[in-house]
Scaffold this motif. Structure first.
Motif, PDB file in Angstrom:
ATOM      1  N   CYS A   1       0.833  -1.210   0.000  1.00 32.15           N
ATOM      2  CA  CYS A   1       0.000   0.000   0.000  1.00 32.15           C
ATOM      3  C   CYS A   1       0.864   1.255   0.000  1.00 32.15           C
ATOM      4  N   GLY A   2       2.091   1.138   0.482  1.00 32.69           N
ATOM      5  CA  GLY A   2       2.987   2.295   0.510  1.00 32.69           C
ATOM      6  C   GLY A   2       3.359   2.784  -0.882  1.00 32.69           C
TER       7      GLY A   2
ATOM      8  N   CYS B   1       0.853   5.698  -1.684  1.00 28.69           N
ATOM      9  CA  CYS B   1       0.932   6.962  -0.933  1.00 28.69           C
ATOM     10  C   CYS B   1       2.378   7.335  -0.595  1.00 28.69           C
TER      11      CYS B   1
ATOM     12  N   GLY C   1       4.449   5.635   1.175  1.00 30.81           N
ATOM     13  CA  GLY C   1       4.743   5.308   2.574  1.00 30.81           C
ATOM     14  C   GLY C   1       4.475   6.453   3.528  1.00 30.81           C
ATOM     15  N   ARG C   2       3.295   7.047   3.370  1.00 26.24           N
ATOM     16  CA  ARG C   2       3.026   8.279   4.106  1.00 26.24           C
ATOM     17  C   ARG C   2       3.065   8.097   5.624  1.00 26.24           C
ATOM     18  N   CYS C   3       2.564   6.959   6.099  1.00 24.43           N
ATOM     19  CA  CYS C   3       2.537   6.805   7.562  1.00 24.43           C
ATOM     20  C   CYS C   3       3.953   6.800   8.139  1.00 24.43           C
TER      21      CYS C   3
ATOM     22  N   PHE D   1      -1.624  -0.766  11.974  1.00 21.54           N
ATOM     23  CA  PHE D   1      -2.144   0.388  11.242  1.00 21.54           C
ATOM     24  C   PHE D   1      -2.516  -0.011   9.814  1.00 21.54           C
ATOM     25  N   PRO D   2      -3.662   0.416   9.263  1.00 17.52           N
ATOM     26  CA  PRO D   2      -4.561   1.451   9.782  1.00 17.52           C
ATOM     27  C   PRO D   2      -5.740   0.902  10.581  1.00 17.52           C
TER      28      PRO D   2
ATOM     29  N   MET E   1      -4.053  10.856   7.472  1.00 17.87           N
ATOM     30  CA  MET E   1      -2.797  10.343   6.911  1.00 17.87           C
ATOM     31  C   MET E   1      -2.990   9.247   5.869  1.00 17.87           C
ATOM     32  N   CYS E   2      -3.932   8.357   6.101  1.00 21.56           N
ATOM     33  CA  CYS E   2      -3.941   7.102   5.337  1.00 21.56           C
ATOM     34  C   CYS E   2      -5.099   7.016   4.342  1.00 21.56           C
ATOM     35  N   PRO E   3      -4.772   6.858   3.054  1.00 18.97           N
ATOM     36  CA  PRO E   3      -5.834   6.730   2.048  1.00 18.97           C
ATOM     37  C   PRO E   3      -6.711   5.492   2.241  1.00 18.97           C
ATOM     38  N   LEU E   4      -6.168   4.458   2.889  1.00 19.21           N
ATOM     39  CA  LEU E   4      -6.991   3.256   3.112  1.00 19.21           C
ATOM     40  C   LEU E   4      -8.121   3.538   4.100  1.00 19.21           C
TER      41      LEU E   4
HETATM   42  S1  SF4 Z   1      -0.499   5.589   5.009  1.00 17.55           S
HETATM   43 FE1  SF4 Z   1      -1.923   3.857   4.793  1.00 17.55          FE
HETATM   44  S2  SF4 Z   1      -1.797   3.332   2.603  1.00 17.55           S
HETATM   45 FE2  SF4 Z   1       0.018   4.560   3.076  1.00 17.55          FE
HETATM   46  S3  SF4 Z   1       1.631   3.070   3.611  1.00 17.55           S
HETATM   47 FE3  SF4 Z   1       0.625   3.707   5.532  1.00 17.55          FE
HETATM   48  S4  SF4 Z   1      -0.964   2.123   5.848  1.00 17.55           S
HETATM   49 FE4  SF4 Z   1      -0.345   1.993   3.694  1.00 17.55          FE
END
Ligand code: SF4
Ligand code: SF4
Length: 173
Positions: free
Chosen positions: A22-23, A26, A28-30, A84-85, A107-110
């Motif tokens: 998933c990173g 985004c 790796g936003r988290c 997370f998430p 923070m998280c698109p999911l």
């Molecule tokens: S912010 Fe969400 S989608 Fe992005 S890397 Fe972290 S858990 Fe995955």
């Protein structure tokens, strides 16, 4: 050191929210934002599992806060990052449910796209199982209860539960 913590770590060692990375979506936003954030709250006793890492761990309201530089040895990442998430909340009836963590909404698109992007079923189950295991440790159970109250309070505003529970109807391939 809590055996429950070690078991929760093992359950969430390799599993990820999606079957793909998933990173990649985004960037790796988290992890990037965590480097600038106040940090991740540790479960009671978790600091012993992180001995010898480069993380900074300091006391704060509600327990110990871990901060990272935005990169880590995945095998040593804390529980907050492993789950997370999602977060395993403890219901008033004493059941454990894996729910989207509303604290990750910005923070998280999911989390934001939870109505459209189903998560990896095995990940959801692993978070739930880890939560059940953690309830066998009294200090971790108390911590889960407090966190669950905070999440319930935020969810009264965000109503993420009404969007979609975090389990895919079909297995993602
Ligand atoms: S912010 Fe969400 S989608 Fe992005 S890397 Fe972290 S858990 Fe995955
Ligand atoms: S501890 Fe590791 S997994 Fe957690 S936010 Fe920092 S770099 Fe990401």
């Amino acid at each position: 050191m809590s055996n429950a913590l070690e078991r929760a770590y093992a359950l969430l060692e390799d599993i990820t929210p999606l079957t793909t990375d998933c990173g990649a979506v985004c960037d790796g936003r988290c992890c990037r934002e965590s480097a600038d954030s106040e940090g991740m709250l540790l479960f009671p006793g978790e600091e012993a599992l992180l001995a010898g890492t480069d993380f900074t761990i300091r006391p704060a309201d509600g327990g110990l806060l871990l901060t990272c530089g935005g990169g880590c040895d995945r095998r040593k990442r804390p529980l907050a990052c492993r789950m997370f998430p999602l977060f395993p909340v403890l219901t008033e009836e004493g059941r454990v449910k894996a729910v989207y963590d509303p604290r990750g909404y910005r923070m998280c698109p999911l989390v934001r796209e939870c109505a459209h992007v189903p998560l990896n079923r095995d990940f959801v189950r692993a978070v739930r199982r880890a939560g059940r295991v953690l309830t066998t440790d009294p200090a971790c159970a108390a911590f889960l209860r407090l966190q669950s109250e905070e999440i319930a309070e935020l969810n009264r505003l965000l109503k993420l539960e009404e969007e979609r529970p975090p389990i895919a109807r079909r297995k993602i391939r």
